[in-house]
Scaffold this motif. Sequence first.
Motif, PDB file in Angstrom:
ATOM      1  N   ALA A   6       0.869  -1.316  -0.039  1.00  0.00           N
ATOM      2  CA  ALA A   6      -0.064   0.095  -0.133  1.00  0.00           C
ATOM      3  C   ALA A   6       0.992   1.151  -0.169  1.00  0.00           C
ATOM      4  CB  ALA A   6      -0.853  -0.053   1.244  1.00  0.00           C
ATOM      5  N   LEU A   7       0.301   2.369  -0.364  1.00  0.00           N
ATOM      6  CA  LEU A   7       1.159   3.669  -0.422  1.00  0.00           C
ATOM      7  C   LEU A   7       0.951   4.083   1.012  1.00  0.00           C
ATOM      8  CD1 LEU A   7       2.869   5.732  -2.150  1.00  0.00           C
ATOM      9  CD2 LEU A   7       0.577   7.013  -2.393  1.00  0.00           C
ATOM     10  N   GLY A   8       2.034   4.603   1.391  1.00  0.00           N
ATOM     11  CA  GLY A   8       2.171   5.337   2.913  1.00  0.00           C
ATOM     12  C   GLY A   8       2.829   6.831   2.284  1.00  0.00           C
ATOM     13  N   ALA A  25       0.340   1.494 -10.578  1.00  0.00           N
ATOM     14  CA  ALA A  25       0.845   0.235 -10.549  1.00  0.00           C
ATOM     15  C   ALA A  25       0.129  -0.548  -9.967  1.00  0.00           C
ATOM     16  CB  ALA A  25       2.080   0.737  -9.623  1.00  0.00           C
ATOM     17  N   GLY A  26      -1.123  -0.290  -9.604  1.00  0.00           N
ATOM     18  CA  GLY A  26      -1.935  -1.479  -9.156  1.00  0.00           C
ATOM     19  C   GLY A  26      -2.248  -1.283  -7.637  1.00  0.00           C
ATOM     20  N   VAL A  27      -1.760  -0.131  -6.817  1.00  0.00           N
ATOM     21  CA  VAL A  27      -1.946  -0.308  -5.374  1.00  0.00           C
ATOM     22  C   VAL A  27      -3.486   0.107  -5.183  1.00  0.00           C
ATOM     23  CG1 VAL A  27      -1.687   1.246  -3.447  1.00  0.00           C
ATOM     24  CG2 VAL A  27       0.434   0.644  -4.662  1.00  0.00           C
ATOM     25  N   GLU A  28      -4.001  -0.675  -4.204  1.00  0.00           N
ATOM     26  CA  GLU A  28      -5.556  -0.335  -3.798  1.00  0.00           C
ATOM     27  C   GLU A  28      -5.785   0.073  -2.464  1.00  0.00           C
ATOM     28  OE1 GLU A  28      -6.879  -4.313  -4.433  1.00  0.00           O
ATOM     29  OE2 GLU A  28      -6.855  -4.084  -6.576  1.00  0.00           O
ATOM     30  N   TRP A  29      -4.540   0.723  -1.690  1.00  0.00           N
ATOM     31  CA  TRP A  29      -4.721   1.378  -0.609  1.00  0.00           C
ATOM     32  C   TRP A  29      -4.036   2.506  -0.389  1.00  0.00           C
ATOM     33  CZ3 TRP A  29      -8.981  -0.061   2.818  1.00  0.00           C
ATOM     34  CH2 TRP A  29      -8.767   0.603   4.049  1.00  0.00           C
ATOM     35  N   ILE A  30      -4.320   3.592   0.330  1.00  0.00           N
ATOM     36  CA  ILE A  30      -3.580   4.671   0.455  1.00  0.00           C
ATOM     37  C   ILE A  30      -3.809   5.017   2.011  1.00  0.00           C
ATOM     38  CG2 ILE A  30      -2.955   7.374   0.041  1.00  0.00           C
ATOM     39  CD1 ILE A  30      -4.147   6.620  -2.604  1.00  0.00           C
ATOM     40  N   PRO A  53     -12.544   5.348  -7.183  1.00  0.00           N
ATOM     41  CA  PRO A  53     -13.374   4.959  -6.080  1.00  0.00           C
ATOM     42  C   PRO A  53     -13.038   3.674  -5.138  1.00  0.00           C
ATOM     43  CG  PRO A  53     -14.615   4.868  -7.858  1.00  0.00           C
ATOM     44  CD  PRO A  53     -13.362   5.277  -8.467  1.00  0.00           C
ATOM     45  N   GLN A  54     -12.444   2.401  -6.046  1.00  0.00           N
ATOM     46  CA  GLN A  54     -12.167   1.222  -5.521  1.00  0.00           C
ATOM     47  C   GLN A  54     -11.029   1.534  -4.610  1.00  0.00           C
ATOM     48  OE1 GLN A  54     -11.056   2.384  -8.325  1.00  0.00           O
ATOM     49  NE2 GLN A  54      -9.054   1.471  -8.954  1.00  0.00           N
ATOM     50  N   VAL A  55     -10.165   2.594  -4.377  1.00  0.00           N
ATOM     51  CA  VAL A  55      -8.965   2.644  -3.731  1.00  0.00           C
ATOM     52  C   VAL A  55      -9.477   3.049  -2.413  1.00  0.00           C
ATOM     53  CG1 VAL A  55      -6.984   3.830  -3.418  1.00  0.00           C
ATOM     54  CG2 VAL A  55      -7.590   3.105  -5.636  1.00  0.00           C
ATOM     55  N   GLY A  56      -8.951   2.090  -1.262  1.00  0.00           N
ATOM     56  CA  GLY A  56      -9.182   2.271   0.109  1.00  0.00           C
ATOM     57  C   GLY A  56      -8.389   3.489   0.506  1.00  0.00           C
ATOM     58  N   ARG A 262      -1.096  -5.291   5.386  1.00  0.00           N
ATOM     59  CA  ARG A 262      -0.513  -4.297   4.486  1.00  0.00           C
ATOM     60  C   ARG A 262       0.851  -3.661   5.020  1.00  0.00           C
ATOM     61  NH1 ARG A 262      -5.008  -3.339   1.098  1.00  0.00           N
ATOM     62  NH2 ARG A 262      -6.884  -3.654   2.106  1.00  0.00           N
ATOM     63  N   VAL A 263       1.514  -3.500   3.699  1.00  0.00           N
ATOM     64  CA  VAL A 263       2.852  -2.905   3.979  1.00  0.00           C
ATOM     65  C   VAL A 263       2.954  -1.691   3.252  1.00  0.00           C
ATOM     66  CG1 VAL A 263       5.374  -3.395   3.646  1.00  0.00           C
ATOM     67  CG2 VAL A 263       3.851  -5.072   4.080  1.00  0.00           C
ATOM     68  N   LEU A 264       3.354  -0.469   4.073  1.00  0.00           N
ATOM     69  CA  LEU A 264       3.097   1.102   3.599  1.00  0.00           C
ATOM     70  C   LEU A 264       4.413   1.349   2.972  1.00  0.00           C
ATOM     71  CD1 LEU A 264       1.272   2.315   6.471  1.00  0.00           C
ATOM     72  CD2 LEU A 264       0.295   1.648   4.367  1.00  0.00           C
ATOM     73  N   LEU A 265       4.531   1.529   1.825  1.00  0.00           N
ATOM     74  CA  LEU A 265       5.562   1.841   0.972  1.00  0.00           C
ATOM     75  C   LEU A 265       5.527   3.441   0.421  1.00  0.00           C
ATOM     76  CD1 LEU A 265       8.556   0.656   0.204  1.00  0.00           C
ATOM     77  CD2 LEU A 265       7.148   0.120  -2.156  1.00  0.00           C
ATOM     78  N   SER A 266       6.613   4.126   0.569  1.00  0.00           N
ATOM     79  CA  SER A 266       6.482   5.610   0.150  1.00  0.00           C
ATOM     80  C   SER A 266       7.336   5.642  -1.187  1.00  0.00           C
ATOM     81  CB  SER A 266       7.002   6.574   1.023  1.00  0.00           C
ATOM     82  OG  SER A 266       6.364   6.647   2.287  1.00  0.00           O
ATOM     83  N   ALA A 267       6.989   4.734  -2.220  1.00  0.00           N
ATOM     84  CA  ALA A 267       7.679   4.787  -3.691  1.00  0.00           C
ATOM     85  C   ALA A 267       6.875   5.761  -4.342  1.00  0.00           C
ATOM     86  CB  ALA A 267       7.412   3.224  -3.980  1.00  0.00           C
TER      87      ALA A 267
END
Length: 299
Positions: A6-8, A25-30, A53-56, A262-267
């Motif tokens: 997930a994006l952090g 890139a297909g991330v579904e959670w922020i 809207p599907q992104v949490g 979920r693993v939060l990644l700041s890429a």
Amino acid sequence: MSGALALGTYRCRDVSTAVSAAVAAGVEWIDTAPNYAQGVAETPLRPVLDRHPQVGISTKVGFVPAADRQAAISAGVLPSGRSERDHCLSRPYIAWQLALSHARLGRAPELVFAHNPEHGTGSRDEVLRSLASAFEEMESTADAGTIRGYGVATWTGLSSGLFTVSDLVSLAQRVGGPHHHFHAVQMPVSLVHLGPVAAALERVGPLHQAREAGLDVFASAPLDGGALPGLMTPDLVRLIDPSATPVQAALLIVLSAPGMSRVLLSASTPAHWADAWGAIARERLSPEHLRKVIDVLGT
């Protein structure tokens, strides 16, 4: 449950660019917070969330961004004597902050974390009293259908023993009853924060307690702020996965941790996300393999 990326947004220099790259890139959670990016992390998310809207989305309450402090004082939601402090978990402040986050994001967040409740506090009893007030407000908000659930995001609260996941679950049950909305915890897990992984392999500690309680676990700082891949030796990478890149090897440890959600990644670039997705495609490490790495590195 296998972890997902997930994006952090904590370390994102340009939130708009980072979130666009992540969703592409297909991330579904922020995961975000009002105080990230010098207090402007939430607003840039709205256009992307509107289109996807599907992104949490999860955000946080607790820290008082400098840019919002005067408005909070004017609204009367910072208790007397706390207007100069940068952290507050009172019910009025939480309600005010959630309404502001809703407006900035363009929709209510699915999940809200009480942010670093250990910040600026004293005893364990003080922290739990503060969390009880926060939980009451967030249970009320969840009962109204505004959010789906809430959690606690901590940096040192669990590792220091100030509170446990079992403490948090018990508090949620006391405040919200058997159908409470306490759904998640967030904590640092990485090659430099291996304690939770080592404990989970012995069926104790925060990851194990969260798994037993059916909570989602969000890992923060899996790459130690981006420093970790550059510090990994070739021998360490080979020990984890001989065919992995340093980023993939570091992430694989966290993704393989028991109970990780979920693993939060700041890429922030497509290349960074492509490298990270390479870890997702790999087979998770067995408990025996994780123990071998922990034996070499210690906790």
